[in-house]
Scaffold this motif. Structure first.
Motif, short mmCIF file in Angstrom:
data_model
loop_
_atom_site.label_atom_id
_atom_site.label_comp_id
_atom_site.label_asym_id
_atom_site.label_seq_id
_atom_site.Cartn_x
_atom_site.Cartn_y
_atom_site.Cartn_z
N ALA A 1 0.86 -1.18 0.00
CA ALA A 1 0.00 0.00 0.00
C ALA A 1 0.89 1.23 0.00
O ALA A 1 2.03 1.18 0.46
N SER A 2 0.36 2.32 -0.54
CA SER A 2 1.13 3.57 -0.59
C SER A 2 0.26 4.73 -0.14
O SER A 2 -0.90 4.84 -0.53
N ILE B 1 0.33 7.97 14.26
CA ILE B 1 0.18 6.69 13.57
C ILE B 1 -0.28 5.65 14.59
O ILE B 1 0.30 5.51 15.66
N THR B 2 -1.33 4.94 14.25
CA THR B 2 -1.87 3.89 15.10
C THR B 2 -1.75 2.56 14.36
O THR B 2 -2.02 2.49 13.16
N CYS B 3 -1.34 1.54 15.08
CA CYS B 3 -1.25 0.19 14.52
C CYS B 3 -2.06 -0.73 15.42
O CYS B 3 -1.90 -0.72 16.64
N SER B 4 -2.92 -1.53 14.81
CA SER B 4 -3.66 -2.54 15.57
C SER B 4 -3.67 -3.82 14.75
O SER B 4 -3.49 -3.80 13.53
N ASP C 1 -6.60 -11.48 14.33
CA ASP C 1 -6.43 -12.64 13.46
C ASP C 1 -6.63 -12.30 11.98
O ASP C 1 -6.13 -12.99 11.10
N ALA C 2 -7.39 -11.24 11.70
CA ALA C 2 -7.68 -10.87 10.32
C ALA C 2 -6.55 -10.11 9.64
O ALA C 2 -6.36 -10.21 8.43
N GLY C 3 -5.80 -9.35 10.41
CA GLY C 3 -4.72 -8.59 9.79
C GLY C 3 -4.21 -7.44 10.63
O GLY C 3 -4.59 -7.26 11.78
N VAL C 4 -3.35 -6.64 9.99
CA VAL C 4 -2.73 -5.48 10.62
C VAL C 4 -3.34 -4.24 9.99
O VAL C 4 -3.45 -4.15 8.76
N GLY D 1 -6.10 9.08 12.70
CA GLY D 1 -7.44 8.55 12.87
C GLY D 1 -8.12 8.03 11.62
O GLY D 1 -9.22 7.51 11.69
N THR D 2 -7.47 8.17 10.47
CA THR D 2 -8.04 7.70 9.21
C THR D 2 -7.31 6.45 8.75
O THR D 2 -6.07 6.42 8.76
N LEU D 3 -8.05 5.43 8.34
CA LEU D 3 -7.44 4.19 7.89
C LEU D 3 -6.50 4.45 6.72
O LEU D 3 -6.90 5.01 5.70
#
Length: 100
Positions: free
Chosen positions: A26-27, A37-40, A43-46, A52-54
């Motif tokens: 992704a870019s 920057i938030t990372c969570s 089981d589905a993914g990262v 606050g925006t995906l």
């Protein structure tokens, strides 16, 4: 750096790319100290959010249930605040602050 090696995922601020196993998946535009920057992950993914925006979602490979969060810092003065759930107080978080 995270994302450049096999079985790793990383969101890089210098170029805005999300890498998984050495490939750009992704870019976005580059980001800096003014951005949060938030990372969570589950089981589905990262998932990575920027202010606050995906920004990107990266599915985890099947059978790769073990996750080890890693932050790579490469510039003087960078810092990271890590929030972790506090199981004794619902909705409260503990934190650690790392500075290079």
């Amino acid at each position: 750096m995270p994302g450049w090696l096999p079985n790793t995922v990383g969101y890089h601020g210098d170029d805005g790319h999300v890498y998984a196993g050495g490939k750009v998946v992704a870019s976005t535009s580059s980001w800096n100290t003014a951005d949060v920057i938030t990372c969570s992950w589950d089981d589905a993914g990262v998932r990575f959010l920027r202010n606050g925006t995906l920004a990107a979602t990266v599915p985890l490979a099947a059978g790769n249930a073990a996750s080890c969060p890693t932050v790579g810092l490469s510039s003087q003065g960078e810092c990271v605040v890590v929030y972790t759930p506090d199981s004794t107080h619902s909705g409260h978080f503990g934190w650690c602050h790392f500075t290079r």
